[in-house]
Design a protein around this motif. Structure first.
Motif, PDB file in Angstrom:
ATOM      1  N   ALA A   1      19.819  -0.607   5.262  1.00 36.01           N
ATOM      2  CA  ALA A   1      18.665   0.028   5.898  1.00 36.01           C
ATOM      3  C   ALA A   1      17.603   0.362   4.856  1.00 36.01           C
ATOM      4  O   ALA A   1      17.861   1.123   3.922  1.00 36.01           O
ATOM      5  N   THR A   2      16.417  -0.185   5.020  1.00 35.65           N
ATOM      6  CA  THR A   2      15.314   0.038   4.083  1.00 35.65           C
ATOM      7  C   THR A   2      14.175   0.794   4.779  1.00 35.65           C
ATOM      8  O   THR A   2      14.151   0.915   6.005  1.00 35.65           O
ATOM      9  N   ASP A   3      13.246   1.295   3.975  1.00 38.29           N
ATOM     10  CA  ASP A   3      12.078   2.015   4.510  1.00 38.29           C
ATOM     11  C   ASP A   3      12.521   3.121   5.475  1.00 38.29           C
ATOM     12  O   ASP A   3      11.921   3.334   6.527  1.00 38.29           O
ATOM     13  N   ARG A   4      13.560   3.832   5.105  1.00 37.45           N
ATOM     14  CA  ARG A   4      14.156   4.817   6.008  1.00 37.45           C
ATOM     15  C   ARG A   4      13.297   6.072   6.145  1.00 37.45           C
ATOM     16  O   ARG A   4      12.803   6.617   5.158  1.00 37.45           O
ATOM     17  N   VAL A   5      13.166   6.530   7.384  1.00 41.71           N
ATOM     18  CA  VAL A   5      12.578   7.841   7.676  1.00 41.71           C
ATOM     19  C   VAL A   5      13.555   8.549   8.602  1.00 41.71           C
ATOM     20  O   VAL A   5      13.753   8.150   9.741  1.00 41.71           O
ATOM     21  N   ARG A   6      14.174   9.604   8.106  1.00 47.90           N
ATOM     22  CA  ARG A   6      15.187  10.350   8.844  1.00 47.90           C
ATOM     23  C   ARG A   6      14.678  11.777   9.056  1.00 47.90           C
ATOM     24  O   ARG A   6      14.258  12.439   8.105  1.00 47.90           O
ATOM     25  N   ARG A   7      14.723  12.243  10.297  1.00 43.12           N
ATOM     26  CA  ARG A   7      14.244  13.594  10.606  1.00 43.12           C
ATOM     27  C   ARG A   7      15.269  14.334  11.461  1.00 43.12           C
ATOM     28  O   ARG A   7      15.972  13.731  12.267  1.00 43.12           O
ATOM     29  N   ASP A   8      15.338  15.657  11.258  1.00 47.08           N
ATOM     30  CA  ASP A   8      16.188  16.453  12.126  1.00 47.08           C
ATOM     31  C   ASP A   8      15.495  16.641  13.470  1.00 47.08           C
ATOM     32  O   ASP A   8      14.378  16.149  13.685  1.00 47.08           O
ATOM     33  N   LYS A   9      16.142  17.323  14.378  1.00 45.09           N
ATOM     34  CA  LYS A   9      15.614  17.448  15.724  1.00 45.09           C
ATOM     35  C   LYS A   9      14.369  18.337  15.799  1.00 45.09           C
ATOM     36  O   LYS A   9      13.694  18.367  16.828  1.00 45.09           O
ATOM     37  N   GLU A  10      14.072  19.031  14.726  1.00 45.66           N
ATOM     38  CA  GLU A  10      12.836  19.810  14.653  1.00 45.66           C
ATOM     39  C   GLU A  10      11.706  19.024  14.004  1.00 45.66           C
ATOM     40  O   GLU A  10      10.597  19.527  13.831  1.00 45.66           O
ATOM     41  N   GLY A  11      12.008  17.797  13.591  1.00 49.32           N
ATOM     42  CA  GLY A  11      10.984  16.950  12.992  1.00 49.32           C
ATOM     43  C   GLY A  11      10.886  17.024  11.486  1.00 49.32           C
ATOM     44  O   GLY A  11      10.002  16.402  10.888  1.00 49.32           O
ATOM     45  N   ASN A  12      11.784  17.780  10.834  1.00 47.98           N
ATOM     46  CA  ASN A  12      11.764  17.912   9.382  1.00 47.98           C
ATOM     47  C   ASN A  12      12.447  16.722   8.730  1.00 47.98           C
ATOM     48  O   ASN A  12      13.483  16.240   9.204  1.00 47.98           O
ATOM     49  N   LEU A  13      11.876  16.255   7.634  1.00 46.41           N
ATOM     50  CA  LEU A  13      12.475  15.145   6.907  1.00 46.41           C
ATOM     51  C   LEU A  13      13.850  15.533   6.369  1.00 46.41           C
ATOM     52  O   LEU A  13      14.039  16.639   5.859  1.00 46.41           O
ATOM     53  N   LEU A  14      14.805  14.621   6.470  1.00 47.43           N
ATOM     54  CA  LEU A  14      16.158  14.834   5.953  1.00 47.43           C
ATOM     55  C   LEU A  14      16.415  13.802   4.861  1.00 47.43           C
ATOM     56  O   LEU A  14      16.459  12.596   5.136  1.00 47.43           O
ATOM     57  N   ILE A  15      16.564  14.278   3.637  1.00 53.12           N
ATOM     58  CA  ILE A  15      16.790  13.389   2.503  1.00 53.12           C
ATOM     59  C   ILE A  15      17.861  14.001   1.619  1.00 53.12           C
ATOM     60  O   ILE A  15      17.795  15.184   1.269  1.00 53.12           O
ATOM     61  N   GLY A  16      18.869  13.206   1.250  1.00 58.09           N
ATOM     62  CA  GLY A  16      19.873  13.678   0.318  1.00 58.09           C
ATOM     63  C   GLY A  16      19.274  13.921  -1.056  1.00 58.09           C
ATOM     64  O   GLY A  16      18.290  13.281  -1.448  1.00 58.09           O
ATOM     65  N   GLY A  17      19.866  14.849  -1.799  1.00 59.28           N
ATOM     66  CA  GLY A  17      19.316  15.211  -3.099  1.00 59.28           C
ATOM     67  C   GLY A  17      19.176  14.041  -4.050  1.00 59.28           C
ATOM     68  O   GLY A  17      18.227  13.981  -4.835  1.00 59.28           O
ATOM     69  N   GLU A  18      20.127  13.102  -4.020  1.00 53.13           N
ATOM     70  CA  GLU A  18      20.090  11.931  -4.890  1.00 53.13           C
ATOM     71  C   GLU A  18      20.038  10.638  -4.075  1.00 53.13           C
ATOM     72  O   GLU A  18      20.367   9.567  -4.583  1.00 53.13           O
ATOM     73  N   GLU A  19      19.636  10.742  -2.823  1.00 54.86           N
ATOM     74  CA  GLU A  19      19.557   9.559  -1.969  1.00 54.86           C
ATOM     75  C   GLU A  19      18.503   8.592  -2.492  1.00 54.86           C
ATOM     76  O   GLU A  19      17.379   8.988  -2.795  1.00 54.86           O
ATOM     77  N   HIS A  20      18.862   7.319  -2.597  1.00 59.41           N
ATOM     78  CA  HIS A  20      17.930   6.319  -3.107  1.00 59.41           C
ATOM     79  C   HIS A  20      17.173   5.677  -1.947  1.00 59.41           C
ATOM     80  O   HIS A  20      17.713   5.513  -0.862  1.00 59.41           O
ATOM     81  N   SER A  21      15.928   5.312  -2.192  1.00 60.71           N
ATOM     82  CA  SER A  21      15.102   4.685  -1.165  1.00 60.71           C
ATOM     83  C   SER A  21      14.766   3.258  -1.585  1.00 60.71           C
ATOM     84  O   SER A  21      14.355   3.011  -2.730  1.00 60.71           O
ATOM     85  N   TYR A  22      14.960   2.312  -0.666  1.00 63.37           N
ATOM     86  CA  TYR A  22      14.647   0.902  -0.909  1.00 63.37           C
ATOM     87  C   TYR A  22      13.577   0.440   0.077  1.00 63.37           C
ATOM     88  O   TYR A  22      13.660   0.735   1.269  1.00 63.37           O
ATOM     89  N   THR A  23      12.588  -0.297  -0.407  1.00 63.71           N
ATOM     90  CA  THR A  23      11.663  -0.973   0.490  1.00 63.71           C
ATOM     91  C   THR A  23      12.340  -2.237   1.016  1.00 63.71           C
ATOM     92  O   THR A  23      13.366  -2.685   0.491  1.00 63.71           O
ATOM     93  N   LEU A  24      11.760  -2.833   2.037  1.00 68.01           N
ATOM     94  CA  LEU A  24      12.324  -4.053   2.609  1.00 68.01           C
ATOM     95  C   LEU A  24      12.394  -5.161   1.565  1.00 68.01           C
ATOM     96  O   LEU A  24      13.424  -5.841   1.432  1.00 68.01           O
TER      97      LEU A  24
END
Length: 260
Positions: free
Chosen positions: A182-205
């Motif tokens: 999964a790339t270009d991830r945008v994860r939000r909680d049910k209140e709309g706040n971004l959810l990102i792990g402290g050391e979570e890596h992000s990859y573009t497509l």
């Protein structure tokens, strides 16, 4: 070799209702993670309450991924690394395959056991094992196919490389490794706040395409043309939007990479 063309739909699993089940689900169990994984995932516990037995908290599996297992013979042995509550293990067992599931989260493995308890007699077997994909595997078996569908894209490349190599090592000659990335991830909680792990890596497509090509090549696997799709996942505790790469490669004598 795993097929890449669309096949017949996976047989539907119709479990009994929660009310008719004698299985007790402890939805209050804390989420227990190996310390090595804590910073890759956002600190949000799963919420299984209200999810039908036999169904995954993370929704239906991608049919494109399941289609890649359709040419395996009945009774094939599949390893699902980071398989969680059985999002793929349940339908793979319904296809007649025997599935070993590794996960570091005990709450998910307990839920998997509950889900698997209601599989029909002619389904394949499911074997849940508490295992850390970053360490030596607890079994030395080789598998007809290995699947990674839920965690590899959270790791930085230098830590992903040995994990990928370990998965490739578990594949039998002429077997296959299937990876959802999964790339270009945008994860939000049910209140709309971004959810990102402290050391979570992000990859573009594009970076995802490149690293998968590199990893398959370095592991001696022939990479077949990949599939890509946009996903919108809505769970009981977060929503995820991403561009998903579905990759598969074979361990055979013709280790020539295909272009993505």
């Amino acid at each position: 070799m795993l097929g890449s063309e669309s096949r017949s739909p996976t047989p539907e699993f119709r479990p009994p209702s929660r009310e008719s089940s004698s299985t007790k689900i402890d939805i209050s169990s804390p989420r227990r993670r190996n310390p090595n994984w804590q910073e890759w995932y956002p600190p949000v516990p799963p919420k299984f309450e209200g999810v039908e037995i036999g169904k995954s908290l993370y929704g239906e599996p991608n049919q494109e991924t399941l289609n890649l297992f359709s040419e395996l013979p009945i009774g094939a042995n599949v390893l699902d690394v980071g398989g969680g509550d059985g999002r793929y293990a349940i339908p793979l067992a319904m296809m007649g395959h025997n599935v070993t599931v590794f996960d570091v989260d005990e709450a998910h493995l307990e839920r998997l056991e509950d889900n698997a308890a209601f599989l029909p007699e002619d389904a394949g077997r499911i074997k849940p094992l508490y295992a850390d994909a970053t360490k030596e595997y607890p079994v030395k078996d080789k598998f007809d196919a290995v699947l990674s569908a839920g965690f590899a894209y959270l790791m930085p490349p230098d830590q992903l490389e040995p994990v990928f190599a370990r998965m490739a090592e578990a594949v039998k000659p002429n077997g296959s490794l299937v990876v959802e990335f999964a790339t270009d991830r945008v994860r939000r909680d049910k209140e709309g706040n971004l959810l990102i792990g402290g050391e979570e890596h992000s990859y573009t497509l594009q970076v995802g395409r490149e690293i998968l090509k590199k990893l398959y090549g370095e592991s001696g696997l022939e990479l077949h043309p990949t599939q890509e799709k946009e996903i919108n996942l809505n769970t009981s505790f977060y929503d995820l939007n991403a561009n998903l790469i579905i990759a598969h490669g074979n361990k055979n004598s013709n280790n020539v990479n295909s272009e993505i």
